[in-house]
Design a protein around this motif. Sequence first.
Motif, PDB file in Angstrom:
ATOM      1  N   VAL A 178       0.831  -1.186  -0.261  1.00 37.26           N
ATOM      2  CA  VAL A 178      -0.119   0.094   0.100  1.00 37.26           C
ATOM      3  C   VAL A 178       0.843   1.395  -0.005  1.00 37.26           C
ATOM      4  O   VAL A 178       2.021   1.392   0.716  1.00 37.26           O
ATOM      5  CB  VAL A 178      -0.863   0.042   1.317  1.00 37.26           C
ATOM      6  N   TYR A 179       0.668   2.480  -0.861  1.00 37.73           N
ATOM      7  CA  TYR A 179       1.116   3.622  -0.874  1.00 37.73           C
ATOM      8  C   TYR A 179       0.324   4.414  -0.396  1.00 37.73           C
ATOM      9  O   TYR A 179      -0.954   4.489  -0.703  1.00 37.73           O
ATOM     10  CB  TYR A 179       1.625   3.878  -2.097  1.00 37.73           C
ATOM     11  N   SER A 180       0.927   5.454   0.340  1.00 37.44           N
ATOM     12  CA  SER A 180       0.158   6.632   0.884  1.00 37.44           C
ATOM     13  C   SER A 180       0.498   7.852   0.074  1.00 37.44           C
ATOM     14  O   SER A 180       1.644   8.243   0.300  1.00 37.44           O
ATOM     15  CB  SER A 180       0.512   6.843   2.372  1.00 37.44           C
ATOM     16  N   HIS A 181      -0.280   8.611  -0.611  1.00 35.00           N
ATOM     17  CA  HIS A 181       0.076   9.728  -1.116  1.00 35.00           C
ATOM     18  C   HIS A 181       0.012  10.996  -0.119  1.00 35.00           C
ATOM     19  O   HIS A 181       0.806  11.990  -0.238  1.00 35.00           O
ATOM     20  CB  HIS A 181      -1.068  10.144  -1.958  1.00 35.00           C
ATOM     21  N   LEU A 182      -0.375  10.669   1.163  1.00 33.30           N
ATOM     22  CA  LEU A 182      -0.370  11.717   2.123  1.00 33.30           C
ATOM     23  C   LEU A 182       1.224  11.965   2.562  1.00 33.30           C
ATOM     24  O   LEU A 182       1.706  12.712   2.583  1.00 33.30           O
ATOM     25  CB  LEU A 182      -1.105  11.449   3.210  1.00 33.30           C
ATOM     26  N   VAL A 183       1.652  10.630   3.041  1.00 36.78           N
ATOM     27  CA  VAL A 183       3.079  10.595   3.531  1.00 36.78           C
ATOM     28  C   VAL A 183       4.078  10.292   2.155  1.00 36.78           C
ATOM     29  O   VAL A 183       5.592  10.514   2.574  1.00 36.78           O
ATOM     30  CB  VAL A 183       3.268   9.534   4.682  1.00 36.78           C
ATOM     31  N   TYR A 184       3.622  10.217   1.100  1.00 43.81           N
ATOM     32  CA  TYR A 184       4.490  10.107  -0.058  1.00 43.81           C
ATOM     33  C   TYR A 184       5.633   9.133  -0.009  1.00 43.81           C
ATOM     34  O   TYR A 184       6.629   8.911  -0.387  1.00 43.81           O
ATOM     35  CB  TYR A 184       5.420  11.419  -0.240  1.00 43.81           C
ATOM     36  N   ASP A 185       4.936   7.836   0.734  1.00 43.65           N
ATOM     37  CA  ASP A 185       5.873   6.697   0.888  1.00 43.65           C
ATOM     38  C   ASP A 185       4.949   5.469   0.868  1.00 43.65           C
ATOM     39  O   ASP A 185       3.694   5.309   1.248  1.00 43.65           O
ATOM     40  CB  ASP A 185       6.706   6.968   2.083  1.00 43.65           C
ATOM     41  N   ILE A 186       5.503   4.261   0.773  1.00 45.79           N
ATOM     42  CA  ILE A 186       5.206   2.916   1.180  1.00 45.79           C
ATOM     43  C   ILE A 186       4.691   2.804   2.605  1.00 45.79           C
ATOM     44  O   ILE A 186       5.521   3.360   3.590  1.00 45.79           O
ATOM     45  CB  ILE A 186       5.946   1.940   0.870  1.00 45.79           C
ATOM     46  N   VAL A 187       3.507   2.426   2.892  1.00 46.33           N
ATOM     47  CA  VAL A 187       3.092   2.133   4.225  1.00 46.33           C
ATOM     48  C   VAL A 187       3.576   0.842   4.950  1.00 46.33           C
ATOM     49  O   VAL A 187       3.239  -0.471   4.212  1.00 46.33           O
ATOM     50  CB  VAL A 187       1.678   2.162   4.483  1.00 46.33           C
ATOM     51  N   PRO A 188       4.460   0.654   5.747  1.00 46.68           N
ATOM     52  CA  PRO A 188       5.281  -0.514   6.295  1.00 46.68           C
ATOM     53  C   PRO A 188       4.038  -1.379   6.848  1.00 46.68           C
ATOM     54  O   PRO A 188       3.224  -1.215   7.515  1.00 46.68           O
ATOM     55  CB  PRO A 188       5.853  -0.167   7.383  1.00 46.68           C
ATOM     56  N   ASP A 189       4.216  -2.874   6.312  1.00 48.11           N
ATOM     57  CA  ASP A 189       3.308  -3.759   6.793  1.00 48.11           C
ATOM     58  C   ASP A 189       1.849  -3.628   6.556  1.00 48.11           C
ATOM     59  O   ASP A 189       0.779  -4.335   7.329  1.00 48.11           O
ATOM     60  CB  ASP A 189       3.558  -4.042   8.320  1.00 48.11           C
ATOM     61  N   GLU A 190       1.562  -3.005   5.539  1.00 46.86           N
ATOM     62  CA  GLU A 190       0.119  -3.016   5.109  1.00 46.86           C
ATOM     63  C   GLU A 190       0.097  -3.358   3.514  1.00 46.86           C
ATOM     64  O   GLU A 190       0.818  -2.863   2.607  1.00 46.86           O
ATOM     65  CB  GLU A 190      -0.275  -1.341   5.174  1.00 46.86           C
TER      66      GLU A 190
END
Length: 318
Positions: A178-190
């Motif tokens: 899963v990628y988060s556009h809010l934090v601009y990074d891959i979400v660990p372990d999601e």
Amino acid sequence: MNKRFKTPTPVASPYRVFSSEEWATLRADTPLTLTAEDVARLRATNDPILLDEVIAIYLPLSRLLSLYVAAAQGLFKATQRFLGAEVEGKMPYLIGVAGSVAVGKSTTARVMKALLSRWPNTPKVDLVTTDGFLHPNRVLEAKGIMNRKGFPESFDAPALLRFLSDVKAGMRNVKAPVYSHLVYDIVPDEYVTVDRPDILIVEGLNVLLPNRVGRDIPFVSDFFDFSIYLDADQALLERWYVDRFMRLRETAFRDPRSYFRKYADLTDEQAVEIALNIWRTINLRNLIDHIRPTRPRASLILTKGSSHRIEQAALRKL
């Protein structure tokens, strides 16, 4: 002596081109299963799609895909009978959605998922974006390519290929990061889990990119049964990108967790300058070098005009 010149033989196009009005007539009796409120929820930032465009463009496309999916499933069953194998389940039908940043890929993918999920036989439709297969920021920084995020080299291509191969093979519970556009990074372990869908929509910038010459490995579009390229003039894309940047500056960028929080308090003039610089040095370069050259590989090209509405559909001839 008079020279005679032969009239050049026109080059046959691999596409049949329709105006939006011509394309709309192909809806036939496909039922409308979305409301204006549904469309508003599916709409991405700065993509003003309305219900009438869903009716004119996406219902005919839904009808076309219903025919294609039925044919593909029939072919799969026929092959299984030929091989004397027991037919187990269905072969997942994969649809790719490609195009530039700010062209509206997310909206198209979400609208198509909603429509296809509401077919009378209620097929299972999943949607993943290739953003989840970007390398984490720490890897991009270590490689010195943080400013090339979204370019082909910024993706974990082997992981994406394994994911698509497993889904196409009918494996159960295949995971995608899963990628988060809010934090601009891959979400660990999601992860999102794809469990033997009837249809999987894969949305991303470079999903139609062919493999490098000389490398005997598959590439992403090898797994697609149908692909859509969303197109628009470069000047329009630039304007839409800046408009979206300015809209996000008033919304998501103000979240303290946002990677782009530093842009929230800029003046309008500063924000426009930053947005144009990002567009011209990163997104436009990616578009010219990698994304737009893949357009002729699409099954269907949907071209938008200045109002952000689709004005033309070009369907590849079989």
